[in-house]
Design a protein around this motif. Structure first.
Motif, short mmCIF file in Angstrom:
data_model
loop_
_atom_site.label_atom_id
_atom_site.label_comp_id
_atom_site.label_asym_id
_atom_site.label_seq_id
_atom_site.Cartn_x
_atom_site.Cartn_y
_atom_site.Cartn_z
N TYR A 44 0.83 -1.21 0.00
CA TYR A 44 0.00 0.00 0.00
C TYR A 44 0.86 1.25 0.00
O TYR A 44 0.61 2.20 -0.76
N GLU A 45 1.88 1.27 0.84
CA GLU A 45 2.76 2.44 0.93
C GLU A 45 3.46 2.70 -0.40
O GLU A 45 3.57 3.85 -0.83
N ALA A 65 0.85 4.05 -2.85
CA ALA A 65 0.45 5.40 -2.48
C ALA A 65 1.54 6.40 -2.86
O ALA A 65 1.24 7.49 -3.37
N PHE A 123 0.28 8.95 -5.50
CA PHE A 123 -0.13 10.19 -4.85
C PHE A 123 1.02 11.05 -4.39
O PHE A 123 0.83 12.22 -4.04
N PHE A 149 1.03 13.82 -1.63
CA PHE A 149 -0.36 13.92 -1.16
C PHE A 149 -0.89 12.64 -0.54
O PHE A 149 -2.05 12.56 -0.17
N LYS A 150 -0.05 11.63 -0.42
CA LYS A 150 -0.52 10.36 0.14
C LYS A 150 -0.86 10.51 1.60
O LYS A 150 -0.34 11.38 2.32
N ARG A 151 -1.75 9.67 2.05
CA ARG A 151 -2.17 9.66 3.44
C ARG A 151 -1.14 8.86 4.25
O ARG A 151 -0.80 7.74 3.90
N ASN A 152 -0.64 9.44 5.31
CA ASN A 152 0.35 8.77 6.14
C ASN A 152 -0.35 8.02 7.26
O ASN A 152 -1.10 8.60 8.04
N ASP A 153 -0.11 6.74 7.31
CA ASP A 153 -0.72 5.90 8.37
C ASP A 153 0.32 5.47 9.35
O ASP A 153 1.36 5.02 9.10
#
Length: 142
Positions: free
Chosen positions: A127-128, A131, A135, A138-142
């Motif tokens: 996923y990382e 992403a 993105f 702009f990727k979402r950091n989890d």
């Protein structure tokens, strides 16, 4: 191959029927018709062929999926995913592909992809990477 096999089987079944009345009654009940229309042998062959193509297609698809899953050592997760998906599909319905080949590719990708990412860390890493690729900043950091 599936088409020839289903047609051969359909012809065999239709030729071994004593009478097409029983099949006609099943169709009448299914379509909720008032009058009974006796089907010809050709119509019975067409009905059998249609159903057998679906059955043989599913068997072929599952064989391909499980052979590939065994090759990648993800047979058990893929089997579990296919059982859960099949059970869910019974009650939820789903979309249908326009051709058998599209269905084969989509189902294989879904089952094998989910079977491959059964490890939480591997799935998160994939996923990382995706992403970051798609993105960037702009990727979402989890």
């Amino acid at each position: 191959v599936i088409g020839k096999l289903s047609m051969t089987t359909a012809k065999y079944l239709a030729n071994n029927l004593q009478d097409t009345t029983d099949i006609s009654k099943i169709i009448q009940a299914h379509k909720k018709r008032e009058t009974l229309t006796i089907l010809t042998k050709e119509e019975v062959i067409e009905i059998f062929d249609y159903g057998l193509k679906a059955v043989y297609g599913e068997i072929f698809k599952l064989i391909i999926i499980f052979i590939v899953a065994g090759f990648f050592h993800i047979l058990i997760p893929t089997l579990i995913i296919s059982l859960v998906f099949s059970t869910l599909r019974l009650v939820a319905g789903g979309s249908h592909m326009s051709t058998f080949n599209r269905c084969l590719i989509t189902t294989s990708t879904l089952f094998l992809g989910l079977g491959y990412f059964t490890d939480k860390e591997e799935a998160h890493k994939a996923y990382e990477e995706a992403a970051e690729k798609y993105f960037g900043e702009f990727k979402r950091n989890d």
